[in-house]
Structures are given as structure tokens and as C-alpha cells.
Design a protein around this motif. Structure first.
Motif, short mmCIF file in Angstrom:
data_model
loop_
_atom_site.label_atom_id
_atom_site.label_comp_id
_atom_site.label_asym_id
_atom_site.label_seq_id
_atom_site.Cartn_x
_atom_site.Cartn_y
_atom_site.Cartn_z
N ASN B 360 0.86 -1.19 0.00
CA ASN B 360 0.00 0.00 0.00
C ASN B 360 0.90 1.24 0.00
OD1 ASN B 360 -1.65 2.16 0.76
ND2 ASN B 360 -2.89 0.91 2.17
N ASN B 362 -0.10 4.26 0.41
CA ASN B 362 -0.62 5.22 1.40
C ASN B 362 -0.99 4.45 2.66
OD1 ASN B 362 -1.25 8.08 0.13
ND2 ASN B 362 -1.56 6.51 -1.42
N PRO B 363 0.01 3.87 3.32
CA PRO B 363 -0.34 2.95 4.41
C PRO B 363 -0.95 3.63 5.63
CG PRO B 363 2.03 3.27 4.35
CD PRO B 363 1.48 3.97 3.15
N CYS B 364 -0.73 4.95 5.75
CA CYS B 364 -1.25 5.66 6.91
C CYS B 364 -2.65 6.18 6.58
CB CYS B 364 -0.32 6.80 7.31
SG CYS B 364 1.23 6.19 7.97
N CYS B 365 -3.65 5.59 7.17
CA CYS B 365 -5.06 5.89 6.90
C CYS B 365 -5.41 5.45 5.46
CB CYS B 365 -5.39 7.37 7.11
SG CYS B 365 -5.07 7.93 8.80
N GLU B 366 -6.72 5.45 5.22
CA GLU B 366 -7.16 5.09 3.87
C GLU B 366 -6.80 6.20 2.89
OE1 GLU B 366 -11.36 4.58 4.23
OE2 GLU B 366 -11.17 2.94 5.66
N PRO B 367 -6.44 5.83 1.66
CA PRO B 367 -6.34 6.88 0.64
C PRO B 367 -7.76 7.34 0.28
CG PRO B 367 -5.98 4.73 -0.33
CD PRO B 367 -6.11 4.51 1.14
N LEU B 395 -6.26 -2.73 0.53
CA LEU B 395 -5.46 -1.64 1.08
C LEU B 395 -5.07 -1.93 2.53
CD1 LEU B 395 -7.47 1.35 -0.39
CD2 LEU B 395 -5.06 0.82 -0.90
N ASN B 396 -6.00 -2.45 3.28
CA ASN B 396 -5.73 -2.66 4.71
C ASN B 396 -4.68 -3.72 4.95
OD1 ASN B 396 -6.50 -4.09 7.51
ND2 ASN B 396 -7.02 -1.92 7.59
N LEU B 397 -4.65 -4.74 4.11
CA LEU B 397 -3.72 -5.85 4.38
C LEU B 397 -2.48 -5.83 3.49
CD1 LEU B 397 -6.25 -8.75 5.08
CD2 LEU B 397 -4.88 -7.46 6.73
N ASP B 399 0.49 -4.85 3.33
CA ASP B 399 1.64 -4.34 4.07
C ASP B 399 2.90 -5.10 3.66
OD1 ASP B 399 1.04 -6.80 5.07
OD2 ASP B 399 0.55 -6.12 7.09
#
Lengths: 448, 448, 448
Positions: B360, B362-367, B395-397, B399
Motif C-alpha cells: 500500500n 498510502n499505508p497511513c489511513c485510507e487513501p 489496502l488494509n492488508l 503491508d
């Protein structure tokens, strides 16, 4: 914290939270604007809230703080001059973030801007259009059916201007800098369960915890949904790493059973604490796995943060028929349900506060509890008492690796009893608290 | 691979596989000999098969390539000169690998060399004696009952001579040198489900994949059971370590439900891919643990190789009443079942081909998906769409630790949807593919 | 050990254990004193028991060896001179460890020192007061009801003096210095199931194992409950680390189903061996998690030792109505139940004795079992035999990581069959035993 649980008058606290909801109900909130500010000012009467203003245009990760939205009035008039839709009767009538407009149009053209709920024709839906310039009204399908063909005058007297995003924050320091986060979204207009109930519960928790002796530091957030969480995290990116445990608070005022949605980690200490508290509460509940949809746990659990934040609610968003309609009103929530939710949150916090690890000072064989008056003297009876069992469990598992919650889970005894047994054993110098965090536990959480 | 799934005319492919089975049905195959060669020559019409000949006497691990067996004729004649058993009527009549014999004997003596199925008296059994010199006939119990006492003339005109073990191999290179193995045993005479159906399906897969853009390299094996797998592994000991995933293909032409037998590793990527494909297929299926009995997965999963090879079949060997009898004929298999099996295999391969890990961006918060047109603009609705949910999960997973299959499993969404969401996010530069293999996954597999 | 299982006449062994119980039944045992010594002297007829005497006042971890208690007589006489309670009729009448007293008192005053079972009014309860100076009598509630008001003469002619705590120990060396512990408490007076049955079974096991060829060394303990285990562990703190597996033996003489209480480790080899033996016994059984209440596993599993000691019983303490009453007599236990328990213990020990790991000498593909006469020669049959399956499993999993118990568990085959298959494969030089302990297994146990 134990004292708080026994001393709190939950019935009175329930009434108080209900009155808070009633006070905030009429205000037209949005993700920005005066309604949000007014809400925070009301809460400031109870807790020393810091009110933050983040200017329009501020870049927060992938997002931008939007223009501030305010409403003076909004209505639709018939040819006869009657206000057939009137924002002053219900702020749900206006699609949140509608741009200003003033013009006449046929009912046919107006229809493209009207939202109804055909399946619940007496209810006004709640709709927003934060990030796409648009306007619209929400009305009961029954009302729409009564409208005659003809020309209507539409007036939306709103402003969308440079301003700020506002949020409220209260930091309550404890003995440790590690934090517990309690966060609620405060951006919904006249909707009670979602989420005036959450606002009232977080405010009441903050009020009560001020008086307690706290292990953790606590952070209470009153933020607009999504953009507020993103903004707070963007501004506090480093501070966020202090958050050890967190709960997103919403929908806690209806009479439904409890629901717990696990954090992304799935079995973090907060997840286990909530499941334990629910399991021993005697109340009906359901535990659900994490999903990246819902409230602000979406942001707190994004992979860049992956905080141990779950969400403890009653009936979850979208699953009660009044959700996001004018029926989510003062009839849907009640003082008893609010009081029950408050107590459940305190039960969870009590576990977090007390969940230490201890070292048995007599690890080889059992210590002689009898000569310390901790064990009955007459032998031969078939069972040990509950507290004696709790003491035996605590002694058996206090090898520095197991927390009290570990022990409560394995023994299937309520945490409160395990904690009481521990206190007694500490008093008799049979246990000492471990000061270093258990590597075992940390690794367990990281591995998930 | 996606294109293959949508563009393939499965009904036509089913007919084609059925015709292939019908073409190969009359040939008398064994673990060596002309029947096996003729079978491979037929397949060479569709796919560029390499035909390997391994000389008799070659040492292959603990085994030795046996002498080559060929049959000219075999029969039993009554005193009246009538052929009461005739290899030309069914090649199952002759015990496979029977040594030559020509003599007269009483029915009593002959009986010691006759195999029947008392519980299915109208069927001819299928029997072999590869590694012990012996001869025999298989006949229907009803036929045996009709034989009169008296002298019979027995003729088995076979040869057991220095020659070779023959097998077919087709290597189809993809972008990576890592291989997917698709292996079938091709040593059975006139038996359709076991295993002409497997031969036809592997050949059809090979034919279809030739036209696809492939991530993995594919190896298709048509080998005699047991000794063929042992021979291939002995000759290709190093090459075998390139096999990342594999399936042993057999019994895929009957109308029974699907069965998947896990690899020895138990939860390798191939095991998870098959279970996922079956779970989302809407078809009936059953998953079984590995056992060291069955087809050539016995060899591929021997401890010295421990390859991630499972077996996806319909009704397993030994569990359909026609198994290893003359009733495993052209009536037992059908084009629809073959087509369904083919599609299931392609679904599995599609997962393997696409099962990458992504990061992702934009790993910090959702894009903000909305401003990219990836998310509806109207807020307040109770549910997100399926594709929106898939995007949020990816997006959430994403990483760098979770593969798309990990995400599909955790979200309980079909892989295809997760994959489509991923493509969309990659296109919008919200994800990039990880190039290094995930240590997490590798360790997981090794640990099992 | 295999030989022991087949050669033992279990019916005769059951009778022998029952007679042993009958012989020991009349003796008044306690945690110290002559009754305990006499019990050990009886056992010395069968096994070369070492009798240890630990002086009063010896510090053993948090405890002190108590004064020695002996009884000459104890009774209560009515005014008419009739002995209404008489120790000589049942030693349960006297609260164990009662201090001496001789005085007259009213029934009202006497009542404070009388223990009854109102719910089982015909039974005498069993009570003790080891660590608080006190005296009392236990009588049937029906008897108490018959006592007339008036003065009674109470006489307890006991001594509580400097002396010793006595225990019996028999160490039987095997090829390895690693030990298997079999421990029973021998401190109860006239009570048969709890725990004369345990004493008789441990003595019989010791007697039988003397004649066997043993891998492990065995330690048999006959100790007073709690204080005896603590004393043994305190004196043998280092020696205790040699204990690889252990069982606390009690309540093995009634006709109830089997119960296994796991060790604190939860899934140690002893736990898995017992569960496997029970699972394949065809008998009814129940497995329970560890709890720090019960018999001497409380001490062996204290966190400072954390030994792999479980407890295999029939109906557990406190769960049969006769528990700790005069109804736990010679009618409650029977030879058949004792014989069954003995056999189950031997089944468990057989697994421990044989649970080695092996290395497949032909790890690449299966070895050719057929040419060694280990596999049928006729092919095509639908199933393999049970022993053939066991051989295939042993070969497949004998990679040096899996013990025979691992293989038996995964294959769901009985250990005995797996063991027999292994012997056959070793004989044909297809397997060799691993000499180093498997790191895999050790880590698994430590992790739990």
C-alpha cells in the motif's frame, strides 16, 4: 478503578448521559462548522476539552481538510408559498454539505435532488456529499407522495468557505505514558444512537476517570468521522505510537445486545479484555472479526498504524432499522442502555488497568496458605472455595510470563476474582509485580 | 489467465476431452510398452510432447526400471475350440504384466489364475503383477460360472524383454523459473475415469495454457504410476526443487463431487488455492488430509522431496463402484463433468498465477478513493459495495506480508474480486507489487 | 514392554491388587506415624522399597515437616458407659491429627467437635486437621440423631510428638537416566478408591516392570499427600529435573470411566501418550485441562518445577458420592476395574518406552516394499492393508522430526500398529533410529 466501579451510581449516570444526548440533539453538526463547535462547547462544561482548529487546505496524508460548511437556512416552497421541506423542522432534510442554491424548478427537476426511503416511507434519510459539490434534500417518501406537480422555490442558504476542521481532545495523564484511546465521531446531525450516544458515553467516561488513580494515560477524542481521524493521525503521527489500547465508541444507547469488533491484530490485549468482560457479564453479546469497513477503526487500524483499536457497540451501524434515518431519535436510546454500556466500558478499562504480571515468590511447590489464614484449616472437603481456587491459579501461573488476563482466561475465572486473589497474595508477600513487559506477550501480538 | 477463463468454451472443451478418452480407450496400456507409446503419440497431435525412453535396468532410487512388456494376444479356448476368454474383446481380461504361457490345463488348475469380482459378477476386474513373475486372467464371475469342467488351452503371447520405460513430458516456460507440476498416470488399459480422464484433462490444460501469458513455468507429465514418478524424480532430482506447486490429476470425468487431498505440507499455497477455489465454486466438495496412499503424490510428497503437491479429483480411487473394473468405461465419464473439472483446475491456476503481495503506497489511513472515482460520492448509505469492500481489504492488508490469497481468505471474498480490486488500485498507483518473496509465507510453509 | 502387555494375566493381577487393598484397608494411616510405616512394610513384601524418614521440623520450601501423630485409642462414652463412638470400629471416626483430650462434656458442647454428612446420613465423613491444633469426631448423622442429651466422656489417646515424616521410594533403573515418575498418596486411612487403589496399582506396576527391559528409569513414590510431595521435591530438587514424564495415580479402582487431567504444560508427551492410549482403548473416557487443584500434580506442576506430570484416574476425587466417606470401602472397588486401570497404565508406558524418532534410509520416493515381501504383489486392489498403511506412514514421516507418537496421531492409527510397522522396517534396514532428541519436539513442549 475498582472503586469507580463500585462507587458509580450507574442509574444516575444513565440519566445524565440521556440528558446530554437530548441537549445536543437539535444541533446541526457536520464534519466542519459551527454545529461541531457548539457541540464541543457543551461538552466543555463537563470536561476540560482542548478544541483544535485545523485550517481548510491542510494536507493530511492523502486527504485535504475541506472547506468549512455552515447553514443559515434551507427550504422548498410550493407555489402557494408553503414550506413543504424545512431545514428548521429537521436538519436531516438538507443533504449535508449541500452547496448554496436559490431557484425555481418543476417538481420533476427537483426530484433528481430528493432522497427518500421507499421501504420506510415515514422516515427522513440522512445523506451527505462531503467531497463532491452537490445539493439535495431528504424527505419522507410519504411527504414526497403528497407533493403536487408544479413549480417549487428551492433555497439552500449555506456557505462553503475557507475555515477549519474542528475537533475536541482531552488528555488525562496516568502513571505510564502508554495511552488508552477512546474515540467517537461527533459529526452527525440529529441522530441519537449514531452517534450522540457515543459522544455522551465518552464524555461521561472522561468525567469519571478524572477522579480515578490511573495506570495508563487516557486520550478522549471527539472528531468528525474519517477526515477527523485522518487529521488527528496526520498531526499526531508520532504520538499515536503511544496508544497501547483503544476503542471506537458508537451506537451504545439502544437496547440491543453488545457487539465487539476486534482490532486488525485480532487478539490484542484490548480484544481479549473486551471479550473477557463480555463473557463474564451475563449479558448477550457477539464478537466479530475485524473488517476495514465501519467507523474510525478503519483509520486507526490502517496498515501504517495498525493500532490495537477495536469497537465496542450495541447494535452495529447499518443493522438497526432506524440507522441513518429520522427514527434514530430520542426514543431509540434510553438511560438504562447507556448505563449498561458505560459499566461495560469501565469493566474493560479495569482489566487493562490491572493486567500486570507477577512473580510467585515461592515457585517451588505451593506456599502454605493455611498458616497465613488464606486457606481453610479443615481438610477432606470435596471442593476448594472460589477465592482459594483463584489464589492457586495465580500462584501456579505467576512465572513472570502470564498476565492476570492470561490467568483469568485459562482458569475461566472472572478477572475481578483473579485480581482480588492477587491483591491478597501480594499483601502476604507471596507475589511481586513484574516491572518489565513480558516479551512473550509482545511477541504474541506482533505475530498476529 | 483471466482471459482464458472467460474465453474458453467449456462445453466444447468437455466434448473434446470426451472424444480424446474415446480415442485412447481401446489401447492396452501398461507401465511400459507399445500401448503407452501409442497413447503419447496420440497426444502429440495436440501438444508438443517430449517422449522419453528410460532403458530397462536403470536404477531409480530403490527401484529398477523393469523389462518392457508387450502383448500380441491372449486367450483361453475350450475343448470345443471356443475362445471363452479373449484379450481382443477386453484388454482387462489379461492380468497386466503376465508372463507368456501356452499349455493345456483343467479348469480346476486354471481357476488358480482367474480373478473375478463375486460382488459385481458381471464386471471384469483389473489386476496387475508388475514385480512378481506370474500370469492370470480376469473375467466376470458370471462368465466363470458358465465354464464347464474339462481341459482348456491357455495362450498368453506376451514378451517381457529388455526395452524401456516410456513417459511424456511437456515443459511450458513462463516468466519465472518456478514451476507448476501437473502430473497424471497413463499406464492403465481400458479404464476411463481412472485415468483416461486425467490424461485428457492434463492434455487439454497444456493445450489451453500454451496460448496464455504465464507467470509460472508449467510441467505436464504423462507417466506410468509409481515407477514413472520414481523414474522422473530420480532423473530430475535437482529440477524437482523448482516445483513450487503441483497437482496429481486423476478421476476427473465422473459426475461425483470434488475431492481435494492436501499435500503432505498440509497448508501449502496449492492447498489453500484449491480449497479457496472449491469454497467459492458453489459446487459440492470435500477436503481430505494427506495420506501416503493414493496416486503419485506418494512419491512427490516422500520426505526426501516433500513437494507441495496435492490431488484434485472427483470421486477418489477405490470409492466409486466401477473403480478398476470393466464398468469404468465410456458410460462412467461425460463431457459436462470433464468440463467442470477443467474449469476448476483453471480457477486454481488463476489463483496461483495472480497470488502476489502488494505494498500500500498510502499505508497511513485510507487513501481518498472518492476523488479517484473508486468510491461512491453519496454518503450515509448503510453498506459499501462488494468491489469497494475488496479495495478496502486489499489496502488494509497490503503491508508486504499478505498475499492476495491471504486477503481473500481473511475477507472471505472470492479471489477474483480481490484480484480485480487490486488491479484497479495498481492502476491508480495506490499499490505496488512486492518483488521479494514474503519471508512470512515461506516460513509458514516450512514450519508445517 | 510389549511382552509385558501380552504376557500379563490381568485378571489375576486385578485379584492381587484387590487383596492388597483388603490387607491395607484396616490400617489407620495419616501423613505421619506408624500407620504409614506399616503400610510401607506391607508393600516391601513385593517390591524393594526404600523407606525414608524425614525428621519433624525439617524445612521443606515454604513448609515444615510436622510433628508425628499416633493414635492409641479414641472413643466417646455415654453416661451408661457405652462407647457411642469408637475409633476401633472405624478409624474415620477420629478427625485425623486430633490432639489428645480426656474430659467429660455435655452433648451440646460435644456437637461443636462432631462432623456429619446430613445428605448421606448413614455415612461417616473423613476429615483432617493437620496444620491447626484441634480435635473432633466424625460420625454418621443417623448415629448422632440417636444420641441422648446428657454428659459424655471423651477420650482421644493420641500423641503429637517429634518424630518423622515417612515415605516409600523405589527407583528402577533403565537404559536412560531420564525418569518416569509414578506417584501416589498413601496417607488416607480406611478409604479404598482414594487411595488404596492407587497404592495397589503403583505397587503392581513396580512389581511387573522389574521384569521388563526398560528404556526409561522409573521412580515409584508412596508419599503423604501435599506435604509428602513437597518434602520429596525439596530433598530431590536437582533429581526432579530428570523426570521426563509422570503420572499421579489415584482413584483407579471404581467402575467409572477414565479421566485424564493434563499436565500444566497441556500437551506434553505424557499428555499425548495418555490421550492416544485412551482414544484407541475402546473405553469411555474424558480429558480435562490442568487445574492447580487435585492431588500431588499440584506440587509437581508448580511453576518452579513445571514437570510433565498428569493424572490418570477413573472417577475423579470429589465426583463419586462415596468420596471421603466410609462408603469408599471394599465394595466400591473391584478387581476388574483395577485390572483395566493397570492395563491402561501399561499401554501408556509402552508408548513412552517406544516413542522414538527414525530416519527413513530411502527418503526419496517410497522404497520398493514388494521385493522385500512387505507389500502384496497383486496390484489393482482398492485398499492397502492396515500394516501396509502403517509402513507407508512411518516411511513418509520418518524424516527425523516426527516421533512414532506424532505418526500415530497424524495417521490416526493405533501406536501399537505404527510400532510394529517400524520394527519391520528397521529389520529390513529401511529405517534407523535417531539418537539425538528432536529439537522440534523439545521446542514444542517449551513453547506451551
Amino acid at each position: 478503578m475498582d472503586a469507580l466501579l463500585t462507587s458509580t451510581d450507574f442509574a444516575a449516570a444513565g440519566d445524565c448521559m440521556y440528558r446530554q444526548i437530548a441537549e445536543l440533539y437539535p444541533i446541526c453538526r457536520s464534519i466542519t462548522g459551527e454545529g461541531f463547535r457548539e457541540t464541543l462547547r457543551c461538552l466543555r462544561g463537563r470536561i476540560p476539552l482542548d478544541i483544535h482548529e485545523i485550517p481548510t487546505g491542510t494536507q493530511v496524508f492523502d486527504w485535504t481538510v475541506p472547506r468549512e460548511w455552515n447553514v443559515r437556512d434551507a427550504w422548498v416552497k410550493s407555489q402557494a408559498g408553503e414550506k413543504v421541506i424545512d431545514f428548521r423542522r429537521s436538519n436531516l432534510h438538507l443533504v449535508n454539505y449541500s452547496v448554496p442554491i436559490h431557484r425555481k424548478m418543476s417538481l420533476a427537476d427537483l426530484r433528481d435532488h430528493l432522497h427518500t426511503l421507499p421501504d420506510a416511507p415515514e422516515r427522513i434519510p440522512y445523506r451527505t456529499s462531503y467531497y463532491k459539490e452537490s445539493w439535495g434534500f431528504c424527505i419522507a417518501a410519504d411527504e414526497l407522495a403528497r407533493l403536487q406537480d408544479g413549480e417549487y422555490e428551492v433555497c439552500i442558504d449555506t456557505t462553503l468557505e475557507e475555515g477549519a476542521l474542528t475537533y475536541g481532545e482531552y488528555y488525562l495523564p496516568g502513571r505510564r505514558s502508554d495511552e488508552v484511546l477512546l474515540s467517537c465521531h461527533a459529526c452527525h446531525p440529529s441522530l441519537c444512537n449514531d452517534n450522540l450516544s457515543g459522544i455522551a458515553l465518552v464524555a461521561k467516561l472522561a468525567e469519571l476517570l478524572q477522579a480515578a488513580s490511573l495506570e495508563y494515560s487516557y486520550r478522549f477524542l471527539f472528531i468528525p468521522g474519517t477526515i477527523g481521524a485522518i487529521t488527528w493521525l496526520a498531526i499526531n503521527e508520532l504520538q499515536a505510537s503511544q496508544i497501547r489500547h483503544g476503542l471506537v465508541v458508537a451506537c451504545v444507547g439502544d437496547s440491543g445486545k453488545y457487539y465487539y469488533k476486534r482490532s486488525r491484530r485480532g487478539n490484542a490485549e484490548i480484544d481479549r479484555a473486551v471479550v473477557h468482560a463480555l463473557s463474564h457479564s451475563g449479558k448477550e453479546f457477539e464478537v466479530r472479526e475485524f473488517s476495514p469497513y465501519g467507523y474510525d477503526e478503519r483509520q486507526f487500524c490502517s496498515p501504517g498504524f495498525n493500532l490495537a483499536v477495536g469497537s465496542l457497540t450495541r447494535t452495529p451501524h447499518g443493522e438497526f432499522p432506524q440507522y441513518h434515518t429520522s427514527a434514530d431519535n430520542l426514543d431509540l436510546v434510553n438511560p438504562q442502555a447507556l448505563a449498561g454500556s458505560l459499566e461495560m466500558y469501565l469493566q474493560v478499562l479495569r482489566i487493562l488497568e490491572s493486567n500486570a504480571r507477577f512473580q510467585n515468590q515461592n515457585p517451588c511447590c505451593e506456599p502454605q496458605l493455611g498458616r497465613r489464614g488464606l486457606y481453610r484449616s479443615l481438610g477432606g472437603l470435596p471442593d476448594a472455595g472460589q477465592l482459594e481456587m483463584a489464589m492457586l491459579w495465580v500462584l501456579n501461573l505467576s512465572d513472570g510470563q502470564h498476565s492476570l488476563l492470561d490467568i483469568a482466561e485459562r482458569s475461566q475465572l472472572p478477572f475481578e476474582l483473579v485480581h482480588r486473589a492477587t491483591a491478597s497474595l501480594v499483601e502476604h508477600e507471596l507475589l511481586t509485580e513484574c516491572t518489565e513487559p513480558s516479551l512473550h506477550n509482545i511477541e504474541q501480538e506482533i505475530a498476529t
